[in-house]
Design a protein around this motif. Structure first.
Motif: not given
Length: 402
Positions: A80-84
């Motif tokens: 999730v954080l990497e996509m953000g």
């Protein structure tokens, strides 16, 4: 100019509509997940002796599910954080059902874990899929943050905290204000939806208030901030260390979870028959209802939660952090002769903020759960805890702006 204004207005309306849709869907899923988790927790508490021996088998089942259906989903919040952060183009859709079922299994058989990570991941998956299929907003990052806010808001029913958590957690020191409106719309919608579907909100209006003008209060409050900040920092650092050591020492995930969960099950049984299993809501209730809180409750909850998560069981960290902070707050409050329930509320918010490396979200969650009578104290304690933390976070993929 008129055409540009029309197009801008149209885009805003479309993105708000997407936020409403995300809020309703994620709120409904949160209600199912949250109510199911509460029922499972009650069942486990009643039949703990019969269920805890099967914890190793439950762990093997969780690992098998992830490796059979979507191995990359084991990264969880990191995806999730990497996509953000723009490092990843999409999140696997299977992440949502896998983390939901995996968390239910973890809690059913006595693992010590939380739930917020599940809700945030589900929200991220739902919002990403909606944007990918219908292109209602045209901004993948904004919709991802919107989904994260909906997941957190729907589960805890603290929409303001949820919205700010989503915009500040991806990159420490950088607030994604462009997604704030959508996040608030989705968080409030998810909160109302989950509440309408029967998921109760945890709230404890604190009647006592600390008077900051008194010299005997200011000093202890600052000390509280340091203690809570160090506790959150300790949790984040130890969790990262434990995950690295476990994966290095037990390279086979089946061996790791199957073998280590045997002593974990024994320890959880010997320590008051599951007092430290599950979310930790029993410790939170004890802290605010004047029940027995042991001086070592917070430490044992830290160690057993980290052990549970580091070997591959599923769930979040936030609710255990709430329980750690609340139980620690009771102890330090008694030491300094201050109202234990107020100190428990301060610890509840500040340990969460320190461990997640966020500042606005913990202040807001404290206000939404406990009321505004101690607002100034809450801001001070959370600020000190945030500074003491030194940019450590339970989310290892969190970026630093500075």
């Amino acid at each position: 100019m008129l055409l540009r204004a029309y197009q801008t207005g149209k885009n805003i309306i479309r993105s708000i509509a997407a936020s409403l849709l995300i809020g309703v869907i994620v709120g409904a899923i949160d209600a199912v997940f949250g109510r199911g988790l509460l029922a499972i927790s009650d069942f486990r508490t009643e039949h703990f002796t019969y269920l805890i021996p099967f914890l190793p088998i439950a762990g093997l089942l969780i690992v098998w599910m992830y490796h059979h259906f979507s191995e990359i989903s084991t990264k969880g919040m990191t995806l999730v954080l990497e996509m953000g952060q723009g490092k990843r183009k999409e999140i696997p859709m299977l992440l949502a059902p896998l983390v939901l079922v995996g968390t239910w299994i973890t809690h059913l058989f006595g693992g010590s874990a939380g739930r917020e990570g599940v809700a945030v991941q589900i929200g991220a998956v739902v919002s990403s899929q909606i944007e990918q299929r219908f292109h209602l907003c045209g901004d993948k990052k904004k919709m991802l943050i919107t989904g994260m806010a909906a997941g957190f808001g729907g589960l805890f029913q603290t929409p303001l905290a949820a919205a700010f958590f989503a915009i500040e957690v991806i990159t420490a020191g950088k607030m994604e204000y462009g997604a704030l409106l959508n996040s608030m719309v989705a968080a409030y919608t998810a909160s109302y939806t989950s509440h309408f579907l029967g998921l109760a909100k945890f709230a404890v209006p604190i009647q006592s208030a600390l008077n900051m003008s008194q010299p005997c209060v200011l000093g202890p409050v600052i000390i509280f901030g340091v203690i809570f900040g160090l506790t959150g920092r300790f949790f984040a650092v130890l969790l990262k260390y434990a995950k690295e050591k476990m994966s290095r020492f037990f390279r086979n995930p089946y061996v790791r979870i199957g073998l280590v969960s045997i002593p974990l099950a024994i320890i959880l049984t010997l320590l008051y028959q599951g007092r430290y299993s599950g979310l930790g809501t029993n410790l939170i209730a004890a802290a605010f209802e004047g029940q027995t809180i042991f001086a070592y409750d917070c430490l044992l909850k830290i160690l057993l939660t980290i052990l549970t998560l580091s070997i591959g069981f599923q769930g979040g960290e936030v609710t255990p952090l709430f329980s750690i902070g609340a139980s620690l707050g009771v102890i330090v409050g008694k030491v300094f002769g201050l109202p234990p329930e107020v100190c428990a509320a301060l610890g509840y918010a500040a340990v969460f903020g320190s461990a997640t490396n966020t500042l606005i979200a913990p202040v807001l969650i404290g206000l939404e759960v406990f009321g505004t009578d101690n607002a100034v104290v809450l801001v001070l304690v959370c600020t000190v805890a945030y500074l003491v933390n030194g940019n450590r976070s339970i989310y290892t993929a969190q970026q630093l702006e500075w």
